[in-house]
Design a protein around this motif. Structure first.
Motif, PDB file in Angstrom:
ATOM      1  N   SER A  37       0.849  -1.210   0.000  1.00 16.13           N
ATOM      2  CA  SER A  37       0.000   0.000   0.000  1.00 16.13           C
ATOM      3  C   SER A  37       0.874   1.244   0.000  1.00 16.13           C
ATOM      4  CB  SER A  37      -0.899   0.052   1.238  1.00 16.13           C
ATOM      5  OG  SER A  37      -1.673  -1.106   1.329  1.00 16.13           O
ATOM      6  N   GLU A  38       1.955   1.183   0.753  1.00 15.25           N
ATOM      7  CA  GLU A  38       2.831   2.363   0.822  1.00 15.25           C
ATOM      8  C   GLU A  38       3.437   2.649  -0.549  1.00 15.25           C
ATOM      9  OE1 GLU A  38       3.152   4.332   3.371  1.00 15.25           O
ATOM     10  OE2 GLU A  38       2.519   3.160   5.118  1.00 15.25           O
ATOM     11  N   GLY A  41       0.785   3.540  -2.994  1.00 14.51           N
ATOM     12  CA  GLY A  41       0.247   4.827  -2.547  1.00 14.51           C
ATOM     13  C   GLY A  41       1.083   6.020  -2.997  1.00 14.51           C
ATOM     14  N   GLU A  68       6.722   7.796   1.843  1.00 20.18           N
ATOM     15  CA  GLU A  68       5.933   6.570   1.606  1.00 20.18           C
ATOM     16  C   GLU A  68       6.862   5.444   1.155  1.00 20.18           C
ATOM     17  OE1 GLU A  68       3.218   7.312   2.757  1.00 20.18           O
ATOM     18  OE2 GLU A  68       2.510   9.246   2.026  1.00 20.18           O
ATOM     19  N   TYR A 100      -3.269  -4.634  -1.880  1.00 24.70           N
ATOM     20  CA  TYR A 100      -2.861  -3.335  -1.325  1.00 24.70           C
ATOM     21  C   TYR A 100      -4.156  -2.574  -1.057  1.00 24.70           C
ATOM     22  CZ  TYR A 100      -3.672  -1.696  -6.109  1.00 24.70           C
ATOM     23  OH  TYR A 100      -4.247  -1.418  -7.316  1.00 24.70           O
ATOM     24  N   SER A 101      -4.048  -1.478  -0.297  1.00 22.58           N
ATOM     25  CA  SER A 101      -5.271  -0.812   0.156  1.00 22.58           C
ATOM     26  C   SER A 101      -6.135  -0.293  -0.999  1.00 22.58           C
ATOM     27  CB  SER A 101      -4.928   0.346   1.090  1.00 22.58           C
ATOM     28  OG  SER A 101      -6.118   0.966   1.518  1.00 22.58           O
ATOM     29  N   PHE A 104      -6.078   3.396  -2.866  1.00 24.45           N
ATOM     30  CA  PHE A 104      -5.162   3.897  -3.899  1.00 24.45           C
ATOM     31  C   PHE A 104      -5.642   3.564  -5.314  1.00 24.45           C
ATOM     32  CE2 PHE A 104      -2.631   3.342   0.022  1.00 24.45           C
ATOM     33  CZ  PHE A 104      -2.554   4.704   0.314  1.00 24.45           C
ATOM     34  N   ILE A 117      -6.186  13.659   0.494  1.00 30.81           N
ATOM     35  CA  ILE A 117      -5.427  12.439   0.816  1.00 30.81           C
ATOM     36  C   ILE A 117      -4.690  12.625   2.144  1.00 30.81           C
ATOM     37  CG2 ILE A 117      -3.458  10.988   0.122  1.00 30.81           C
ATOM     38  CD1 ILE A 117      -4.439  11.072  -2.705  1.00 30.81           C
ATOM     39  N   VAL A 121      -6.940  10.356   4.145  1.00 34.79           N
ATOM     40  CA  VAL A 121      -6.293   9.043   3.969  1.00 34.79           C
ATOM     41  C   VAL A 121      -5.198   8.843   5.021  1.00 34.79           C
ATOM     42  CG1 VAL A 121      -4.998   7.574   2.377  1.00 34.79           C
ATOM     43  CG2 VAL A 121      -6.903   8.982   1.520  1.00 34.79           C
ATOM     44  N   ARG A 274      -2.748   1.261 -11.856  1.00 33.09           N
ATOM     45  CA  ARG A 274      -1.777   1.218 -10.754  1.00 33.09           C
ATOM     46  C   ARG A 274      -0.848   0.001 -10.894  1.00 33.09           C
ATOM     47  NH1 ARG A 274      -3.048   6.103 -10.015  1.00 33.09           N
ATOM     48  NH2 ARG A 274      -4.613   6.644  -8.460  1.00 33.09           N
TER      49      ARG A 274
END
Ligand code: FAQ
Length: 310
Positions: A37-38, A41, A68, A100-101, A104, A117, A121, A274
Motif C-alpha cells: 500500500s505504501e 500509494g 511513503e 494493497y489498500s 489507492f 489524501i 487518507v 496502478r
C-alpha cells in the motif's frame, strides 16, 4: 505454551522466538499488504508533483512521497524477519496474489486531492496504525512507531492544503469540497469490512496483532474528523451524519460495501493502471537492483580479502 504466555503477558514476540505457523502467515500477509500500500500509494500523489502550485508545495509533496517509499522499506524489512524475501513479496503483488489498500485505486483529479489524501487518507491510516505500534510482533510494532510520526506530519500538511483552499476563492473552496466529497467514503472503507464480515479480526486480535476491530477504528475516525471538517469549513458528504447524544458518537450513513468488494477484486477506477505502472517501474528499476547487488558482492569480496590478510 511459551508463545501463549508471552502473548497473554504482553511480552513482544521477536524473530527468533517460536511462533505458530498461522501467526507468521498472518503477519506476513498484513505487513506485506501494508508495504505494498505504501509503495502503490506513491502513485496518486506522484501524479501531482510536476503540477504542484508552488515550489514550496512541490518540495513538500516530494518529501511526502519519498516518506511513503521509506515506509515501504521499513515494512518489507519487518516482513523479511519472518523468513520471506522482499523480491518474493513483490512478485506476489505483481502477480495479483497479494493485496494493497483499496484507497489507492481512486484517481487524483485536482490539486485539492493532495489535501484530501493528507487529511483523510493519512488521518485514517494514523487511526488504524497507532494501535499497531503495540502489535505483539516486535519488528512490526517498532516500524509502526516511526511510520506513525511521519503520518501525523502528512495529515497536518493535507489539512493545511485544504484550509488554504477553503479560505481562498469560491472556485478553490469548491475544489476542496469536491475532493472531500470523493475521498470521504473511500477513506471509511480503508478500515476494512464490518467486523461481522471480517475474516481475520478475531484471530488477529487474540494474537495481539490487531488491538481493535475495524468498526471501532472507523467510528473513532469519524468522531475525530467531523469537528475538523467544521474548522476547515467543509461539509462531510453524508446526509445521515449526526451527533448521537445517547452513544456519545457520530452516527453515519451506510457504506457501499459492494464498492469495496469490487475494488478489492481488482475492478476499481484505477486498479489496472496502478498495477501496470508498478510492474513497469519494477522492470525499469532492474538495473538499479543489479548494480546494488554487484556493489554489495564487490564489497563483501573485498572484506573477505582484508580479513584473510589480517
Ligand atoms: N483494501 O478480515 P479483514 C497507507 C481485505 S494506509 C484492500 O478485516 P484484516 C498510508 C483483507 O486484506 C493503507 N483490502 O482483514 C499512506 C482481507 O483479505 P485477505 C494501508 C482490504 O487484515 C497514506 C479481507 O479484505 N494500511 O498506506 C481492505 O484483519 C497516503 C478481509 O478483511 C494498512 O495496511 C482494504 N481497505 O484487516 C500511503 C494497515 N480491507 O488478506 C500513501 C495495516 C480489508 O484475506 C499515501 N493493515 N481488506 O486476502 C490492517 O490494519 C488490516 O490489514 C486491515 C484489514 C484493517 C486493512
Amino acid at each position: 505454551m511459551r508463545f501463549d504466555r508471552m502473548i497473554a503477558d504482553e511480552v513482544r514476540i521477536e524473530p527468533r522466538d517460536w511462533m505458530p505457523e498461522g501467526y507468521r502467515r498472518t503477519l506476513i500477509r498484513q505487513i506485506a499488504q501494508h508495504a505494498h500500500s505504501e509503495i502503490i500509494g506513491m502513485q496518486p500523489e506522484g501524479n501531482w508533483i510536476t503540477r504542484a502550485p508552488s515550489l514550496r508545495r512541490k518540495a513538500i509533496l516530494m518529501a511526502k512521497v519519498q516518506d511513503e517509499a521509506g515506509h515501504g522499506l521499513y515494512l518489507y524489512s519487518a516482513a523479511e524477519t519472518l523468513g520471506v524475501d522482499r523480491e518474493e513479496l513483490l512478485d506476489l503483488l505483481h502477480q495479483g496474489k497479494q493485496k494493497y489498500s483499496s484507497i489507492f485505486n481512486y484517481p487524483t483529479l485536482t490539486w485539492a486531492d493532495m489535501g484530501a489524501i493528507g487529511w483523510l487518507v493519512d488521518g485514517a491510516a494514523i487511526m488504524n496504525q497507532v494501535p499497531l505500534c503495540r502489535c505483539s510482533y516486535g519488528p512490526y510494532g517498532r516500524a509502526m512507531v516511526r511510520i506513525c510520526k511521519e503520518e501525523s506530519f502528512h495529515q497536518r500538511q493535507g489539512f493545511e492544503i485544504l484550509h488554504t483552499l477553503s479560505h481562498g476563492t469560491p472556485a478553490q473552496k469548491a475544489m476542496a469540497q469536491d475532493a472531500v466529497d470523493r475521498f470521504w467514503w473511500p477513506s471509511l472503507m480503508m478500515f476494512g469490512p464490518p467486523d461481522s464480515a471480517s475474516t481475520h479480526s478475531a484471530q488477529s486480535t487474540a494474537w495481539g496483532i490487531k488491538r481493535f476491530g475495524n468498526d471501532e477504528l472507523r467510528q473513532r475516525f469519524v468522531d475525530m474528523t467531523v469537528p475538523q471538517a467544521d474548522v476547515l469549513g467543509l461539509r462531510i458528504p453524508d446526509p445521515d451524519l449526526r451527533w448521537d447524544e445517547a452513544t456519545g458518537h457520530y452516527a453515519f450513513g451506510a457504506i457501499d460495501w459492494d464498492e469495496l468488494d469490487r475494488i478489492i477484486r481488482g475492478d476499481g477506477p484505477c486498479n489496472a493502471q496502478r498495477m501496470e505502472r508498478r510492474r513497469t517501474a519494477h522492470e525499469e528499476g532492474a538495473w538499479v537492483r543489479d548494480s546494488a547487488d554487484a556493489y554489495a558482492r564487490k564489497h563483501a569480496a573485498a572484506a573477505t580479502t582484508t580479513s584473510d590478510a589480517a
